[in-house]
Design a protein around this motif. Structure first.
Motif, PDB file in Angstrom:
ATOM      1  N   GLU A  23       0.827  -1.206   0.000  1.00 27.32           N
ATOM      2  CA  GLU A  23       0.000   0.000   0.000  1.00 27.32           C
ATOM      3  C   GLU A  23       0.869   1.268   0.000  1.00 27.32           C
ATOM      4  OE1 GLU A  23      -3.971   1.436   2.406  1.00 27.32           O
ATOM      5  OE2 GLU A  23      -2.913  -0.352   3.086  1.00 27.32           O
ATOM      6  N   ARG A  25       4.041   1.513  -0.993  1.00 36.16           N
ATOM      7  CA  ARG A  25       4.779   1.586  -2.256  1.00 36.16           C
ATOM      8  C   ARG A  25       3.933   2.233  -3.339  1.00 36.16           C
ATOM      9  NH1 ARG A  25       4.057  -1.357  -6.278  1.00 36.16           N
ATOM     10  NH2 ARG A  25       3.127  -3.079  -5.123  1.00 36.16           N
ATOM     11  N   VAL A  26       2.706   1.764  -3.476  1.00 32.89           N
ATOM     12  CA  VAL A  26       1.819   2.293  -4.514  1.00 32.89           C
ATOM     13  C   VAL A  26       1.507   3.767  -4.247  1.00 32.89           C
ATOM     14  CG1 VAL A  26      -0.511   2.132  -5.476  1.00 32.89           C
ATOM     15  CG2 VAL A  26       0.841   0.051  -5.128  1.00 32.89           C
ATOM     16  N   SER A  27       1.183   4.100  -3.015  1.00 30.51           N
ATOM     17  CA  SER A  27       0.817   5.476  -2.686  1.00 30.51           C
ATOM     18  C   SER A  27       1.980   6.437  -2.860  1.00 30.51           C
ATOM     19  CB  SER A  27       0.293   5.553  -1.247  1.00 30.51           C
ATOM     20  OG  SER A  27      -0.868   4.777  -1.111  1.00 30.51           O
ATOM     21  N   MET A  29       4.651   6.066  -4.759  1.00 29.20           N
ATOM     22  CA  MET A  29       4.983   6.192  -6.180  1.00 29.20           C
ATOM     23  C   MET A  29       3.965   7.069  -6.904  1.00 29.20           C
ATOM     24  SD  MET A  29       7.849   4.824  -6.509  1.00 29.20           S
ATOM     25  CE  MET A  29       7.988   4.952  -8.266  1.00 29.20           C
ATOM     26  N   ARG A  30       2.699   6.936  -6.583  1.00 31.40           N
ATOM     27  CA  ARG A  30       1.683   7.802  -7.208  1.00 31.40           C
ATOM     28  C   ARG A  30       1.899   9.258  -6.830  1.00 31.40           C
ATOM     29  NH1 ARG A  30      -3.683   4.093  -6.336  1.00 31.40           N
ATOM     30  NH2 ARG A  30      -3.352   2.771  -8.160  1.00 31.40           N
ATOM     31  N   LEU A  31       2.202   9.507  -5.559  1.00 28.41           N
ATOM     32  CA  LEU A  31       2.458  10.875  -5.115  1.00 28.41           C
ATOM     33  C   LEU A  31       3.708  11.421  -5.792  1.00 28.41           C
ATOM     34  CD1 LEU A  31       1.733  13.307  -3.380  1.00 28.41           C
ATOM     35  CD2 LEU A  31       2.974  12.223  -1.490  1.00 28.41           C
ATOM     36  N   ARG A  32       4.737  10.618  -5.919  1.00 30.71           N
ATOM     37  CA  ARG A  32       5.955  11.049  -6.603  1.00 30.71           C
ATOM     38  C   ARG A  32       5.668  11.438  -8.049  1.00 30.71           C
ATOM     39  NH1 ARG A  32       8.759  10.196 -10.553  1.00 30.71           N
ATOM     40  NH2 ARG A  32      10.977  10.401 -10.702  1.00 30.71           N
ATOM     41  N   ARG A  33       4.896  10.611  -8.744  1.00 33.93           N
ATOM     42  CA  ARG A  33       4.550  10.931 -10.133  1.00 33.93           C
ATOM     43  C   ARG A  33       3.721  12.206 -10.209  1.00 33.93           C
ATOM     44  NH1 ARG A  33       4.098   5.243 -10.792  1.00 33.93           N
ATOM     45  NH2 ARG A  33       1.877   5.326 -10.342  1.00 33.93           N
ATOM     46  N   ARG A  34       2.795  12.362  -9.273  1.00 32.82           N
ATOM     47  CA  ARG A  34       1.942  13.553  -9.260  1.00 32.82           C
ATOM     48  C   ARG A  34       2.777  14.806  -9.013  1.00 32.82           C
ATOM     49  NH1 ARG A  34      -0.685  17.020 -10.580  1.00 32.82           N
ATOM     50  NH2 ARG A  34      -2.824  17.526 -10.019  1.00 32.82           N
ATOM     51  N   ASN A  37       4.681  15.759 -12.052  1.00 35.30           N
ATOM     52  CA  ASN A  37       3.827  16.434 -13.029  1.00 35.30           C
ATOM     53  C   ASN A  37       3.618  17.911 -12.707  1.00 35.30           C
ATOM     54  OD1 ASN A  37       3.457  14.178 -14.611  1.00 35.30           O
ATOM     55  ND2 ASN A  37       1.605  13.547 -13.557  1.00 35.30           N
TER      56      ASN A  37
END
Length: 154
Positions: A23, A25-27, A29-34, A37
């Motif tokens: 959980e 890891r996914v969160s 990584m998503r925040l990092r990508r966001r 951007n």
């Protein structure tokens, strides 16, 4: 036959260390990508190059080997990154004060300004998202931040 009760739910998965790891890891990584951007479109530097500028800002002048250690990359890879940053005026290379075989890398005014502008832009976006959370949610994140930092640097 229904398998709905056999499907893992967030609540069931997060109860285990492996579930929490997944959980997080996914969160993260998503925040990092966001956050990536939200960078200034005019900033053409890679995230790796920005990380080098950040390491120099936090730590002061560093050798190429020290930078490679901070960023967990091989020295030849760091040498290429530093060369590109130096060619574009974000850093300068100089002689090590006691070991002439080493190169010391320093942040230039352009490098510092680029880094700080990038951070301001992404911090503003994140601060706005944080204002949308409840006080309890912000308190939980405030408590989690040093723990996440410790995980990231271990």
């Amino acid at each position: 036959m229904s398998y709905a009760n056999d499907m893992p739910t967030v609540e069931k998965v997060a109860r285990t260390d492996a579930g929490l790891a997944s959980e997080l890891r996914v969160s993260v990584m998503r925040l990092r990508r966001r956050l990536a951007n939200e960078r200034d479109p005019a900033n053409e530097l890679s995230m790796n190059a920005m990380a080098v500028l950040g390491a120099l800002y936090r730590n002061g002048d560093l050798s190429v080997g020290e930078l490679a250690g901070h960023e967990r990359v091989q020295p030849p890879s760091m040498t290429r990154t530093v060369s590109c940053l130096a060619d574009d005026g974000y850093v300068v290379r100089g002689s090590h004060p006691t070991d002439r075989r080493q190169v010391v890398v320093s942040l230039t005014d352009l490098g510092r300004e680029t880094l700080l502008a990038d951070r301001r832009r992404r911090d503003q976006w994140l601060a706005q998202r944080l204002r949308e959370l409840t006080p309890d949610e912000r308190a939980a994140l405030r408590a989690a931040a040093p723990i996440l930092e410790r995980l990231a640097t271990s």
